[in-house]
Design a protein around this motif. Structure first.
Motif, PDB file in Angstrom:
ATOM      1  N   HIS A 158       9.693   6.126   2.295  1.00  0.00           N
ATOM      2  CA  HIS A 158       9.097   4.890   3.204  1.00  0.00           C
ATOM      3  C   HIS A 158      10.354   4.191   3.749  1.00  0.00           C
ATOM      4  O   HIS A 158       9.790   3.471   4.470  1.00  0.00           O
ATOM      5  CB  HIS A 158       7.991   4.457   2.212  1.00  0.00           C
ATOM      6  N   GLY A 159      11.435   4.577   3.333  1.00  0.00           N
ATOM      7  CA  GLY A 159      12.013   2.952   3.957  1.00  0.00           C
ATOM      8  C   GLY A 159      12.018   3.776   5.775  1.00  0.00           C
ATOM      9  O   GLY A 159      12.768   2.639   6.168  1.00  0.00           O
ATOM     10  N   ASP A 170       9.084   6.227  -9.103  1.00  0.00           N
ATOM     11  CA  ASP A 170       8.969   7.755  -8.231  1.00  0.00           C
ATOM     12  C   ASP A 170       9.969   6.884  -7.509  1.00  0.00           C
ATOM     13  O   ASP A 170       9.803   6.981  -6.291  1.00  0.00           O
ATOM     14  CB  ASP A 170       8.267   7.983  -7.830  1.00  0.00           C
ATOM     15  N   ALA A 171      11.849   6.831  -7.928  1.00  0.00           N
ATOM     16  CA  ALA A 171      12.242   6.263  -6.309  1.00  0.00           C
ATOM     17  C   ALA A 171      12.650   6.723  -5.396  1.00  0.00           C
ATOM     18  O   ALA A 171      12.292   6.288  -4.245  1.00  0.00           O
ATOM     19  CB  ALA A 171      13.359   6.108  -7.227  1.00  0.00           C
ATOM     20  N   ARG A 172      12.488   8.093  -5.655  1.00  0.00           N
ATOM     21  CA  ARG A 172      12.226   9.210  -3.884  1.00  0.00           C
ATOM     22  C   ARG A 172      11.268   9.000  -2.982  1.00  0.00           C
ATOM     23  O   ARG A 172      12.118   8.217  -2.253  1.00  0.00           O
ATOM     24  CB  ARG A 172      12.551   9.945  -4.844  1.00  0.00           C
ATOM     25  N   ALA A 173      10.327   8.754  -4.054  1.00  0.00           N
ATOM     26  CA  ALA A 173       9.418   8.848  -2.599  1.00  0.00           C
ATOM     27  C   ALA A 173       9.358   7.784  -2.723  1.00  0.00           C
ATOM     28  O   ALA A 173       9.039   7.173  -0.904  1.00  0.00           O
ATOM     29  CB  ALA A 173       7.458   8.599  -3.484  1.00  0.00           C
ATOM     30  N   ARG A 185       0.739  -1.403   0.297  1.00  0.00           N
ATOM     31  CA  ARG A 185       0.164  -0.009  -0.280  1.00  0.00           C
ATOM     32  C   ARG A 185       1.386   1.704  -0.007  1.00  0.00           C
ATOM     33  O   ARG A 185       0.131   2.249  -0.824  1.00  0.00           O
ATOM     34  CB  ARG A 185      -0.857   0.201   1.418  1.00  0.00           C
ATOM     35  N   ARG A 186       1.986   0.813   0.672  1.00  0.00           N
ATOM     36  CA  ARG A 186       2.649   2.195   0.802  1.00  0.00           C
ATOM     37  C   ARG A 186       3.979   2.452  -0.446  1.00  0.00           C
ATOM     38  O   ARG A 186       4.104   3.215  -0.718  1.00  0.00           O
ATOM     39  CB  ARG A 186       3.693   2.439   1.658  1.00  0.00           C
ATOM     40  N   MET A 187       4.482   1.695  -0.630  1.00  0.00           N
ATOM     41  CA  MET A 187       5.586   1.403  -1.146  1.00  0.00           C
ATOM     42  C   MET A 187       5.860   0.847  -2.730  1.00  0.00           C
ATOM     43  O   MET A 187       6.119   1.393  -3.560  1.00  0.00           O
ATOM     44  CB  MET A 187       6.725   0.984  -0.436  1.00  0.00           C
ATOM     45  N   LYS A 188       5.025  -0.304  -3.253  1.00  0.00           N
ATOM     46  CA  LYS A 188       4.385  -0.130  -4.504  1.00  0.00           C
ATOM     47  C   LYS A 188       4.122   0.546  -5.622  1.00  0.00           C
ATOM     48  O   LYS A 188       4.383   1.068  -6.141  1.00  0.00           O
ATOM     49  CB  LYS A 188       3.995  -1.663  -4.474  1.00  0.00           C
ATOM     50  N   PRO A 189       3.084   1.511  -4.679  1.00  0.00           N
ATOM     51  CA  PRO A 189       2.692   2.488  -5.498  1.00  0.00           C
ATOM     52  C   PRO A 189       4.151   3.431  -5.731  1.00  0.00           C
ATOM     53  O   PRO A 189       3.470   3.885  -7.223  1.00  0.00           O
ATOM     54  CB  PRO A 189       1.633   3.075  -5.151  1.00  0.00           C
TER      55      PRO A 189
END
Length: 364
Positions: free
Chosen positions: A276-277, A269-272, A259-263
């Motif tokens: 979340h990391g 968008d690598a920065r986004a 829900r957070r990282m795959k989108p």
């Protein structure tokens, strides 16, 4: 007690699919492969990790801060048994598939990523370079996805005990994807390539951890005591510990990734994704790192990197080597200076490299 390793000789136990067999002959005389180091973080499912069957997944990207070089050539008598055992194994695999005499093929290693089992993918980078170089030398009879399948299903490592034998390693497929596709890659828990995000303009700090100074009691209790990092038998022992972590955290990690990282990945968008990391570190495989290595040092590294402006920081593979990725070289160099100043006692070989660069092959 140390886990028992099953060593074997190059050319034994080849994994071959019938559809991989196709005749091919050399088109070029030499292939020179430049292969950057790979960084891998956050295994998705440890229960899918086992020798001979790729799985586990995770995320990663390459860095030009360290690299290896391989030269694959044909003719001139070959190098036969003088090759690195894993190279010899892959030569015999490839030649069996295309119907060529392996004794005519040579693999030279002008430069190899050092510090085996330190988290920079020295083995997966080498294997990927060798098989990709062979494929190029023979006119690319195999596609990139086919080479990826061959590599992940024939993932072997050199034995720490001698310079002759190899053994089945555990492969997630992340390293191969980093080198073949570039960018920030996602490989799922069943070793399926999900996709990548563009890393243009991102630079990464890396540093090699001193395993003797950083090892916590758990690593010291392993059969090899972490002497080789987390490698050979220690890798199997650490996996048992990782299962305990997964039973507690897995149901929280999967929804977060989906829900957070795959989108962010799917919208390129690598920065986004990386932003979340930090939250992922609270429930992801960083939790394991704190039981394997000096907890206070690891926490200090992450805190310092974030305060210095890193987009994200973590420890590659099973650690303790670190990476911190930043927007632009100037910011990355500032992060490197802060980390070296604060943790030079525990880390060395600090380097700043471009993130997400693919391997490069030159043909003659």
């Amino acid at each position: 007690m140390a886990a028992k390793m099953d060593y074997f000789l190059p050319g034994e136990q080849l994994c071959i699919r019938d559809e991989w067999r196709r005749p091919a002959s050399p088109v070029h005389s030499r292939a020179r492969v430049w292969a950057p180091a790979r960084l891998h973080f956050n295994v998705i499912d440890f229960f899918q990790m086992r020798p001979r069957i790729p799985g586990g997944g995770g995320f990663g990207f390459s860095t030009t801060g360290a690299h290896g070089e391989v030269e694959v050539s044909v003719g001139g008598g070959g190098s036969g048994g003088k090759m690195v055992p894993t190279a010899l194994h892959l030569v015999r695999l490839f030649c069996e598939l295309v119907g060529h005499d392996p004794s005519t093929v040579s693999v030279g290693v002008p430069r190899r990523i050092g510090s085996v089992h330190s988290g920079f993918g020295s083995n997966v980078t080498f294997n990927t370079a060798v098989l990709s170089g062979l494929n190029a030398l023979f006119g690319t009879p195999f596609s990139v996805p086919e080479i990826w399948d061959m590599l992940t299903q024939n993932f072997v490592e050199n034995a720490d005990t001698d310079n002759v034998h190899i053994y089945w390693g555990m492969d997630t497929g992340v390293g191969e994807a980093c080198l073949q596709y570039g960018g920030l890659v996602w490989v799922d828990q069943f070793a399926r390539y999900v996709g990548n995000a563009d890393t243009s303009g991102l630079f990464v700090v890396t540093a090699r951890g001193d395993t003797a100074k950083l090892a916590a009691e758990r690593v010291k209790s392993f059969g090899q005591g972490g002497v080789h990092g987390i490698g050979d038998a220690d890798e199997l022992e650490s996996l048992e510990f990782c299962f305990q972590y997964q039973r507690e955290y897995h149901d929280r990690v999967l929804p977060f990734l989906e829900r957070r990282m795959k989108p962010a990945l799917l919208r390129n968008d690598a920065r986004a994704f990386l932003s979340h990391g930090w939250e992922l570190n609270e429930i992801g495989t960083y939790v394991i790192m704190e039981d394997l290595w000096n907890r206070e040092v690891l926490r200090g590294v992450l805190r310092t990197a974030r305060e210095a402006g890193a987009l994200y920081a973590m420890f590659s593979s099973a650690g303790p080597s670190l990476f911190a990725i930043s927007d632009g070289r100037e910011r990355a160099e500032a992060v490197a200076a802060a980390l070296e100043s604060g943790f030079g006692e525990y880390y060395d070989a600090f380097a700043v490299g471009e993130a997400g660069v693919k391997m490069r092959i030159e043909l003659e």
